[in-house]
Design an enzyme around this catalytic site. Sequence first.
Site, PDB file in Angstrom:
ATOM      1  N   THR A  67       5.412   2.000   6.177  1.00  0.00           N
ATOM      2  CA  THR A  67       4.029   1.643   6.480  1.00  0.00           C
ATOM      3  C   THR A  67       3.378   2.602   7.520  1.00  0.00           C
ATOM      4  O   THR A  67       4.184   3.002   8.481  1.00  0.00           O
ATOM      5  CB  THR A  67       3.749   0.020   7.096  1.00  0.00           C
ATOM      6  N   ILE A  68       2.200   3.101   7.258  1.00  0.00           N
ATOM      7  CA  ILE A  68       1.757   3.994   8.460  1.00  0.00           C
ATOM      8  C   ILE A  68       1.389   3.307   9.658  1.00  0.00           C
ATOM      9  O   ILE A  68       1.114   3.677  10.636  1.00  0.00           O
ATOM     10  CB  ILE A  68       0.239   4.464   7.960  1.00  0.00           C
ATOM     11  N   ASP A  69       1.428   1.761   9.490  1.00  0.00           N
ATOM     12  CA  ASP A  69       1.257   0.873  10.759  1.00  0.00           C
ATOM     13  C   ASP A  69       2.321   0.852  11.903  1.00  0.00           C
ATOM     14  O   ASP A  69       2.017   0.378  13.095  1.00  0.00           O
ATOM     15  CB  ASP A  69       0.700  -0.380  10.241  1.00  0.00           C
ATOM     16  N   GLY A  79       6.430  -2.723   2.995  1.00  0.00           N
ATOM     17  CA  GLY A  79       6.098  -3.192   4.039  1.00  0.00           C
ATOM     18  C   GLY A  79       6.686  -4.514   4.493  1.00  0.00           C
ATOM     19  O   GLY A  79       7.224  -5.055   3.719  1.00  0.00           O
ATOM     20  N   GLY A 138       0.883  -1.318  -0.100  1.00  0.00           N
ATOM     21  CA  GLY A 138       0.141  -0.011   0.065  1.00  0.00           C
ATOM     22  C   GLY A 138       0.790   1.292  -0.031  1.00  0.00           C
ATOM     23  O   GLY A 138       2.076   0.991   0.380  1.00  0.00           O
ATOM     24  N   GLY A 154       5.365  -7.624   3.997  1.00  0.00           N
ATOM     25  CA  GLY A 154       4.992  -8.339   2.803  1.00  0.00           C
ATOM     26  C   GLY A 154       6.278  -8.310   1.664  1.00  0.00           C
ATOM     27  O   GLY A 154       6.666  -9.048   1.079  1.00  0.00           O
ATOM     28  N   THR A 155       6.265  -7.033   1.353  1.00  0.00           N
ATOM     29  CA  THR A 155       7.521  -6.545   0.283  1.00  0.00           C
ATOM     30  C   THR A 155       8.973  -7.036   0.848  1.00  0.00           C
ATOM     31  O   THR A 155       9.728  -7.563   0.251  1.00  0.00           O
ATOM     32  CB  THR A 155       7.475  -5.110   0.061  1.00  0.00           C
ATOM     33  N   GLU A 164      -8.471  -0.379  14.019  1.00  0.00           N
ATOM     34  CA  GLU A 164      -9.286  -1.374  13.279  1.00  0.00           C
ATOM     35  C   GLU A 164      -9.322  -2.829  13.647  1.00  0.00           C
ATOM     36  O   GLU A 164     -10.100  -3.664  13.357  1.00  0.00           O
ATOM     37  CB  GLU A 164      -8.838  -1.325  11.630  1.00  0.00           C
ATOM     38  N   GLY A 168      -4.168   0.363  11.061  1.00  0.00           N
ATOM     39  CA  GLY A 168      -3.295  -0.100  11.921  1.00  0.00           C
ATOM     40  C   GLY A 168      -2.830  -1.663  11.762  1.00  0.00           C
ATOM     41  O   GLY A 168      -1.977  -2.282  12.463  1.00  0.00           O
TER      42      GLY A 168
HETATM   43  O1  F6P Z   1      -0.945  -1.427   6.022  1.00  0.00           O
HETATM   44  C1  F6P Z   1      -1.266  -0.044   5.578  1.00  0.00           C
HETATM   45  C2  F6P Z   1      -2.987  -0.339   5.635  1.00  0.00           C
HETATM   46  O2  F6P Z   1      -3.552   0.936   5.488  1.00  0.00           O
HETATM   47  C3  F6P Z   1      -3.746  -0.738   6.859  1.00  0.00           C
HETATM   48  O3  F6P Z   1      -3.623   0.256   8.010  1.00  0.00           O
HETATM   49  C4  F6P Z   1      -4.850  -1.054   6.504  1.00  0.00           C
HETATM   50  O4  F6P Z   1      -5.475  -2.031   7.201  1.00  0.00           O
HETATM   51  C5  F6P Z   1      -4.569  -1.638   4.893  1.00  0.00           C
HETATM   52  O5  F6P Z   1      -3.393  -1.150   4.771  1.00  0.00           O
HETATM   53  C6  F6P Z   1      -5.737  -1.322   4.250  1.00  0.00           C
HETATM   54  O6  F6P Z   1      -5.565  -1.874   2.911  1.00  0.00           O
HETATM   55  P1  F6P Z   1      -6.149  -1.283   1.648  1.00  0.00           P
HETATM   56  O7  F6P Z   1      -5.566  -0.164   0.893  1.00  0.00           O
HETATM   57  O8  F6P Z   1      -5.789  -2.599   0.392  1.00  0.00           O
HETATM   58  O9  F6P Z   1      -7.635  -1.190   1.825  1.00  0.00           O
END
Ligand code: F6P
Length: 375
Positions: free
Chosen positions: A136-138, A113, A14, A115-116, A233, A181
Amino acid sequence: MSKRLRVGVLTGGGDAPGLNAVIRSVTKSLITQHKAEVLGFEDGFLGLIERRPRPLSYHDVSGILTTGGTILGTSNRADPFRYAKRGGADVSHEIVRYAEKVLNLDALVVIGGEGTMGIAARFQDIGLNCIGVPKTIDNDIVGTDRTFGFDTAVGVATEALDRLHTTAQSHQRVMILETMGRYTGWIALYAGVAGGADVILIPEIPYHMDEIVRVVRDREMRGRSFTLICVAEGAMPEGGTLTVQERIEGRPDPVRLGGIGYQLEAALRERIRSEVRTTVLGHIQRGGTPSAYDRTLATAFGSYAADLVAKGRFGQMVALRDNQLQTVPLSEVVDKVRLVPRDAPMVAAALSVGTSFGIEDFPPDFGTSDSSLVS
Ligand code: F6P
């Protein structure tokens, strides 16, 4: 005469604020400090699978420091080790040959992130030199105290809480903000503290509904007829499960979370008098211009990554630990998630100003074991 370095760059997963700042920094550093040639691959690993390299000049990456998104595009569905468009085939060895024989690539800088980083680690194992840059924002990548993108997301979520605060106060309502998150509560915790949330709910501390109801009623009794709740979330009640919005097959993690805020609202409505409203912040946390902190972190990460390439220190991810730039082997990052420790100092700080985490009893010495706020 030694051969000129040729380095590939891609962004995977993302988007996050600061991706362009890293692309700019790594490219400018490689060109000016190490006289390298830089190739960008579009749409993450897809650009590598589909053989779409694009030369990146100093000029190409000028003027992008402050912009959101990624000029290279990104994708979270193109895993070369399990390529969905070819029935899940492993196309990784073709890519290694292409990078070596056709492109003459010395290394690939992979910005993404967990996965990458996992894909980069596997490429390193089969002969494609990789350097990782944690995005990552997380803030959930192990081995680094910070990922770029997190600070901006916290800033956006904090502003949202500030705005909800005024409505909560004016209407005497319970206002719920749901942050992103994934499986961790870093964004909700930091934004919750910065925005003065009365209740912070994170996946690492499953909550009890009774306690949230008690906080709301207690505040009402004290003449504070509004309550601000910041929920991640991935949060869930004790004994409950994650709130999944949908499953998207073909991604490293098919689970898309979201909706716990509404569930909480429904459960609260049955038990309290005040009106309840929920805001799901969503991708607003991920888009737009990076904060000053994320720009500086991304720039530092990018130039450090360029140095690692020049020194031939492959198979490493750039990391920030104890405020120092360091490296961590990519192999140590894979398949792990950095959770908020229950005894994190920020949890203790929140507790000490009266914030509830939705559970009745926190041992009094929580958070005193380590004073580092970015642990
Ligand atoms: O990993 C970043 C993130 O924004 C998470 O916080 C969120 O759960 C997910 O990606 C949302 O993914 P997508 O952009 O596929 O909806």
